[in-house]
Design a protein around this motif. Structure first.
Motif, short mmCIF file in Angstrom:
data_model
loop_
_atom_site.label_atom_id
_atom_site.label_comp_id
_atom_site.label_asym_id
_atom_site.label_seq_id
_atom_site.Cartn_x
_atom_site.Cartn_y
_atom_site.Cartn_z
N GLN A 5 0.83 -1.20 0.00
CA GLN A 5 0.00 0.00 0.00
C GLN A 5 0.87 1.25 0.00
N TRP A 6 0.54 2.20 -0.86
CA TRP A 6 1.22 3.49 -0.86
C TRP A 6 0.30 4.54 -0.26
N PHE A 7 0.91 5.63 0.19
CA PHE A 7 0.18 6.74 0.79
C PHE A 7 0.52 8.02 0.02
N VAL A 8 -0.46 8.91 -0.08
CA VAL A 8 -0.24 10.24 -0.62
C VAL A 8 -0.29 11.22 0.54
N PHE A 9 0.73 12.05 0.67
CA PHE A 9 0.85 12.96 1.81
C PHE A 9 0.65 14.41 1.38
N THR A 10 -0.11 15.14 2.20
CA THR A 10 -0.36 16.56 1.97
C THR A 10 -0.12 17.30 3.28
N GLN B 284 15.16 10.70 -3.93
CA GLN B 284 15.24 9.66 -2.92
C GLN B 284 13.84 9.31 -2.45
N LEU B 285 13.52 8.00 -2.46
CA LEU B 285 12.23 7.51 -2.00
C LEU B 285 11.06 8.22 -2.68
N GLY B 286 11.21 8.42 -3.99
CA GLY B 286 10.10 8.94 -4.78
C GLY B 286 9.91 10.43 -4.75
N SER B 287 10.82 11.19 -4.12
CA SER B 287 10.72 12.65 -4.07
C SER B 287 12.05 13.27 -4.48
N ARG B 288 11.97 14.52 -4.96
CA ARG B 288 13.20 15.25 -5.27
C ARG B 288 13.51 16.18 -4.10
N HIS B 289 14.76 16.14 -3.65
CA HIS B 289 15.17 16.91 -2.49
C HIS B 289 16.20 17.95 -2.91
N HIS B 290 15.88 19.21 -2.71
CA HIS B 290 16.77 20.30 -3.12
C HIS B 290 18.07 20.24 -2.33
N LEU C 80 7.97 17.05 -4.72
CA LEU C 80 9.00 17.81 -4.01
C LEU C 80 9.02 17.41 -2.54
N GLY C 81 10.16 16.92 -2.09
CA GLY C 81 10.34 16.58 -0.68
C GLY C 81 11.05 17.69 0.06
#
Length: 267
Positions: free
Chosen positions: A19-24, A163-169, A199-200
Protein backbone atom coordinates in the motif's frame (compact mmCIF):
# COMPACT_ATOMS: atom_id res chain seq x y z
CA UNK A 1 -2.43 11.38 -21.48
CA UNK A 2 -1.34 11.40 -17.84
CA UNK A 3 -2.31 14.67 -16.20
CA UNK A 4 0.28 16.69 -14.29
CA UNK A 5 -1.79 16.16 -11.12
CA UNK A 6 -1.54 12.39 -11.53
CA UNK A 7 2.16 12.63 -12.24
CA UNK A 8 2.62 14.53 -8.99
CA UNK A 9 0.52 12.20 -6.91
CA UNK A 10 1.07 8.70 -8.16
CA UNK A 11 4.19 6.58 -8.34
CA UNK A 12 3.92 3.72 -10.80
CA UNK A 13 6.41 1.19 -9.56
CA UNK A 14 5.94 -2.57 -9.38
CA UNK A 15 4.72 -2.91 -5.78
CA UNK A 16 2.13 -5.66 -5.83
CA UNK A 17 0.70 -6.27 -2.36
CA UNK A 18 2.11 -3.02 -0.97
CA UNK A 19 0.00 0.00 0.00
CA UNK A 20 1.22 3.49 -0.86
CA UNK A 21 0.18 6.74 0.79
CA UNK A 22 -0.24 10.24 -0.62
CA UNK A 23 0.85 12.96 1.81
CA UNK A 24 -0.36 16.56 1.97
CA UNK A 25 0.83 19.21 4.39
CA UNK A 26 -1.97 20.55 6.60
CA UNK A 27 0.16 23.60 7.38
CA UNK A 28 1.11 24.74 3.88
CA UNK A 29 -1.40 24.15 1.11
CA UNK A 30 1.18 25.26 -1.48
CA UNK A 31 3.45 22.29 -0.85
CA UNK A 32 3.47 19.62 -3.54
CA UNK A 33 1.80 16.33 -2.67
CA UNK A 34 4.18 13.41 -2.24
CA UNK A 35 3.69 9.65 -2.34
CA UNK A 36 5.55 6.88 -0.52
CA UNK A 37 4.99 3.38 0.91
CA UNK A 38 6.47 4.65 4.21
CA UNK A 39 4.51 6.61 6.80
CA UNK A 40 6.60 8.30 9.51
CA UNK A 41 4.56 8.89 12.65
CA UNK A 42 4.73 9.50 16.39
CA UNK A 43 3.06 6.92 18.61
CA UNK A 44 1.30 7.65 21.89
CA UNK A 45 1.58 4.30 23.64
CA UNK A 46 5.40 4.12 23.57
CA UNK A 47 6.13 7.83 22.89
CA UNK A 48 8.44 6.84 20.03
CA UNK A 49 9.20 7.61 16.38
CA UNK A 50 8.15 4.87 13.98
CA UNK A 51 7.96 4.21 10.26
CA UNK A 52 5.06 2.09 9.04
CA UNK A 53 4.82 0.09 5.83
CA UNK A 54 1.54 -1.67 4.96
CA UNK A 55 1.81 -4.78 2.83
CA UNK A 56 0.06 -8.12 2.52
CA UNK A 57 -2.67 -6.97 4.90
CA UNK A 58 -0.59 -5.87 7.88
CA UNK A 59 1.61 -3.05 9.13
CA UNK A 60 5.36 -3.47 9.40
CA UNK A 61 6.45 -1.06 12.13
CA UNK A 62 10.12 0.02 12.11
CA UNK A 63 11.39 1.70 15.26
CA UNK A 64 13.17 4.93 14.27
CA UNK A 65 12.86 3.69 10.69
CA UNK A 66 15.28 0.79 11.29
CA UNK A 67 14.22 -2.34 9.41
CA UNK A 68 16.15 -4.54 11.85
CA UNK A 69 13.86 -3.27 14.63
CA UNK A 70 10.56 -4.41 13.19
CA UNK A 71 7.31 -5.90 14.40
CA UNK A 72 4.06 -6.53 12.56
CA UNK A 73 0.53 -5.68 13.64
CA UNK A 74 -2.92 -5.05 12.21
CA UNK A 75 -3.14 -1.59 13.82
CA UNK A 76 -1.20 1.67 14.10
CA UNK A 77 -1.27 4.01 17.12
CA UNK A 78 -0.81 7.65 16.13
CA UNK A 79 -1.14 11.19 17.47
CA UNK A 80 -3.66 13.24 15.51
CA UNK A 81 -3.14 16.77 14.24
CA UNK A 82 -5.19 17.89 17.28
CA UNK A 83 -2.76 16.12 19.65
CA UNK A 84 -5.21 13.31 20.46
CA UNK A 85 -4.49 9.59 20.78
CA UNK A 86 -5.96 7.45 18.00
CA UNK A 87 -5.62 3.93 16.70
CA UNK A 88 -6.01 3.13 13.02
CA UNK A 89 -6.36 0.08 10.81
CA UNK A 90 -6.93 -0.29 7.09
CA UNK A 91 -9.97 -2.06 5.71
CA UNK A 92 -10.26 -2.17 1.94
CA UNK A 93 -9.93 1.34 0.53
CA UNK A 94 -10.41 3.28 3.78
CA UNK A 95 -9.05 3.89 7.27
CA UNK A 96 -10.85 2.90 10.46
CA UNK A 97 -10.05 5.38 13.26
CA UNK A 98 -10.69 4.59 16.94
CA UNK A 99 -10.08 7.12 19.77
CA UNK A 100 -7.61 5.58 22.26
CA UNK A 101 -8.17 2.24 20.48
CA UNK A 102 -11.87 2.10 21.44
CA UNK A 103 -13.56 0.64 18.36
CA UNK A 104 -17.02 1.11 19.86
CA UNK A 105 -16.47 4.80 18.99
CA UNK A 106 -14.69 4.18 15.68
CA UNK A 107 -15.40 5.87 12.36
CA UNK A 108 -14.21 5.28 8.82
CA UNK A 109 -12.55 7.84 6.57
CA UNK A 110 -10.48 8.12 3.42
CA UNK A 111 -7.88 10.33 5.14
CA UNK A 112 -5.71 10.30 8.25
CA UNK A 113 -4.61 13.52 9.99
CA UNK A 114 -1.51 13.03 12.13
CA UNK A 115 1.75 14.44 13.50
CA UNK A 116 4.90 13.39 11.64
CA UNK A 117 8.48 12.97 12.78
CA UNK A 118 9.10 16.60 11.92
CA UNK A 119 6.41 17.73 14.38
CA UNK A 120 4.27 19.04 11.53
CA UNK A 121 0.64 18.23 10.76
CA UNK A 122 0.02 15.95 7.77
CA UNK A 123 -2.82 14.30 5.90
CA UNK A 124 -2.37 10.80 4.47
CA UNK A 125 -4.61 9.23 1.86
CA UNK A 126 -4.56 5.68 0.58
CA UNK A 127 -3.17 5.11 -2.89
CA UNK A 128 -4.09 1.69 -4.22
CA UNK A 129 -2.14 0.50 -7.23
CA UNK A 130 -3.20 -2.29 -9.59
CA UNK A 131 -0.36 -4.16 -11.32
CA UNK A 132 1.90 -1.30 -10.33
CA UNK A 133 -0.41 1.31 -11.85
CA UNK A 134 -2.99 3.63 -10.38
CA UNK A 135 -6.34 2.82 -12.07
CA UNK A 136 -6.47 6.33 -13.58
CA UNK A 137 -3.24 5.60 -15.43
CA UNK A 138 -4.16 2.30 -17.09
CA UNK A 139 -3.22 2.33 -20.74
CA UNK A 140 -0.44 4.89 -20.31
CA UNK A 141 3.28 4.40 -19.98
CA UNK A 142 4.29 3.92 -16.33
CA UNK A 143 6.05 6.86 -14.72
CA UNK A 144 9.11 5.63 -12.83
CA UNK A 145 10.95 8.10 -10.65
CA UNK A 146 14.74 7.86 -11.01
CA UNK A 147 15.83 6.91 -7.49
CA UNK A 148 19.27 8.23 -6.64
CA UNK A 149 19.52 10.55 -9.64
CA UNK A 150 20.99 14.03 -9.39
CA UNK A 151 18.95 16.26 -11.66
CA UNK A 152 18.10 19.83 -12.57
CA UNK A 153 15.83 21.58 -15.03
CA UNK A 154 17.45 22.89 -18.18
CA UNK A 155 16.44 26.49 -17.42
CA UNK A 156 16.95 26.51 -13.64
CA UNK A 157 19.88 26.46 -11.24
CA UNK A 158 18.38 24.24 -8.51
CA UNK A 159 19.89 20.75 -8.19
CA UNK A 160 17.91 17.90 -6.63
CA UNK A 161 18.65 14.43 -5.33
CA UNK A 162 15.83 11.92 -5.90
CA UNK A 163 15.24 9.66 -2.92
CA UNK A 164 12.23 7.51 -2.00
CA UNK A 165 10.10 8.94 -4.78
CA UNK A 166 10.72 12.65 -4.07
CA UNK A 167 13.20 15.25 -5.27
CA UNK A 168 15.17 16.91 -2.49
CA UNK A 169 16.77 20.30 -3.12
CA UNK A 170 20.49 20.51 -2.40
CA UNK A 171 20.51 23.95 -0.78
CA UNK A 172 23.98 25.23 -1.69
CA UNK A 173 27.36 24.22 -3.17
CA UNK A 174 28.83 23.46 0.27
CA UNK A 175 26.20 20.76 0.85
CA UNK A 176 26.67 19.45 -2.69
CA UNK A 177 30.44 19.11 -2.35
CA UNK A 178 30.08 17.46 1.06
CA UNK A 179 28.57 14.55 -0.89
CA UNK A 180 29.80 14.70 -4.49
CA UNK A 181 33.19 15.37 -6.13
CA UNK A 182 32.07 17.35 -9.19
CA UNK A 183 29.08 18.68 -11.13
CA UNK A 184 29.35 16.09 -13.91
CA UNK A 185 26.85 13.57 -12.46
CA UNK A 186 23.85 15.89 -12.82
CA UNK A 187 21.18 14.85 -15.33
CA UNK A 188 19.47 17.77 -17.08
CA UNK A 189 15.77 17.37 -17.84
CA UNK A 190 12.93 19.65 -18.91
CA UNK A 191 11.19 21.71 -16.25
CA UNK A 192 8.02 19.66 -16.77
CA UNK A 193 9.89 16.39 -16.14
CA UNK A 194 11.47 17.78 -12.97
CA UNK A 195 8.16 19.18 -11.72
CA UNK A 196 6.51 15.79 -12.26
CA UNK A 197 8.59 14.37 -9.40
CA UNK A 198 7.06 15.22 -6.00
CA UNK A 199 9.00 17.81 -4.01
CA UNK A 200 10.34 16.58 -0.68
CA UNK A 201 12.13 18.44 2.08
CA UNK A 202 15.58 19.85 1.19
CA UNK A 203 18.75 18.14 2.32
CA UNK A 204 19.87 19.62 5.61
CA UNK A 205 22.89 21.92 5.80
CA UNK A 206 24.78 19.23 7.72
CA UNK A 207 24.09 16.47 5.17
CA UNK A 208 27.04 14.12 4.87
CA UNK A 209 28.20 10.56 4.23
CA UNK A 210 29.05 8.55 7.34
CA UNK A 211 30.27 5.13 8.46
CA UNK A 212 31.36 3.50 11.69
CA UNK A 213 35.06 2.85 12.18
CA UNK A 214 34.44 -0.86 12.86
CA UNK A 215 32.14 -1.71 9.94
CA UNK A 216 31.67 -1.20 6.21
CA UNK A 217 28.11 0.15 5.75
CA UNK A 218 27.95 3.72 4.46
CA UNK A 219 24.98 6.00 5.11
CA UNK A 220 23.61 9.24 3.76
CA UNK A 221 22.87 11.37 6.83
CA UNK A 222 20.45 14.27 6.45
CA UNK A 223 17.63 15.88 8.41
CA UNK A 224 18.48 13.91 11.53
CA UNK A 225 18.26 10.40 10.04
CA UNK A 226 20.59 8.08 8.13
CA UNK A 227 19.82 5.94 5.07
CA UNK A 228 21.96 2.90 4.27
CA UNK A 229 23.49 2.91 0.78
CA UNK A 230 23.12 -0.74 -0.11
CA UNK A 231 26.12 -1.42 -2.35
CA UNK A 232 29.31 -0.08 -3.90
CA UNK A 233 27.47 -0.06 -7.24
CA UNK A 234 24.69 2.13 -5.84
CA UNK A 235 27.20 4.49 -4.22
CA UNK A 236 29.04 4.93 -7.50
CA UNK A 237 25.89 5.19 -9.59
CA UNK A 238 24.60 8.14 -7.59
CA UNK A 239 28.05 9.72 -7.83
CA UNK A 240 28.87 10.04 -4.15
CA UNK A 241 32.50 10.81 -3.24
CA UNK A 242 34.40 8.09 -1.35
CA UNK A 243 36.76 10.73 -0.04
CA UNK A 244 33.93 12.60 1.69
CA UNK A 245 32.88 9.79 4.05
CA UNK A 246 33.10 10.79 7.72
CA UNK A 247 34.32 7.98 9.94
CA UNK A 248 32.60 7.97 13.32
CA UNK A 249 32.44 5.76 16.37
CA UNK A 250 29.81 2.98 16.31
CA UNK A 251 27.97 4.71 19.15
CA UNK A 252 27.76 7.97 17.18
CA UNK A 253 26.40 6.17 14.10
CA UNK A 254 23.91 4.12 16.14
CA UNK A 255 22.62 7.28 17.82
CA UNK A 256 21.30 8.58 14.48
CA UNK A 257 17.83 7.15 13.68
CA UNK A 258 17.75 4.93 10.62
CA UNK A 259 15.42 5.77 7.73
CA UNK A 260 14.41 3.29 4.98
CA UNK A 261 17.33 2.03 2.90
CA UNK A 262 18.54 4.17 0.03
CA UNK A 263 17.11 2.43 -3.04
CA UNK A 264 18.51 2.93 -6.54
CA UNK A 265 16.28 2.33 -9.56
CA UNK A 266 17.46 1.22 -13.00
CA UNK A 267 18.07 4.43 -14.94
Amino acid sequence: MISLYNKLCYLTINIMGKQWFVFTSLENSQETKTASPYLDYLTWNTKGRWTAEYKDGEFYHYENGAKDKCHTDSILNYISDAGENWQMKIEGDHFVHAPNGDYSCAHTDTVMHYIGWDGRKWRAELLTLIDGLHPDLNGDEPLVYPEGMLLKADAAAEVYLVQLGSRHHIPNPDVYFALFPAWDKITVKSQEEVNAIPLGIPLSLDACLIKADDSDPVYLSTNGVKSHIQSVEDFNKVGFDWNKIKVMSPAEVDAIPTAPEYEIANW
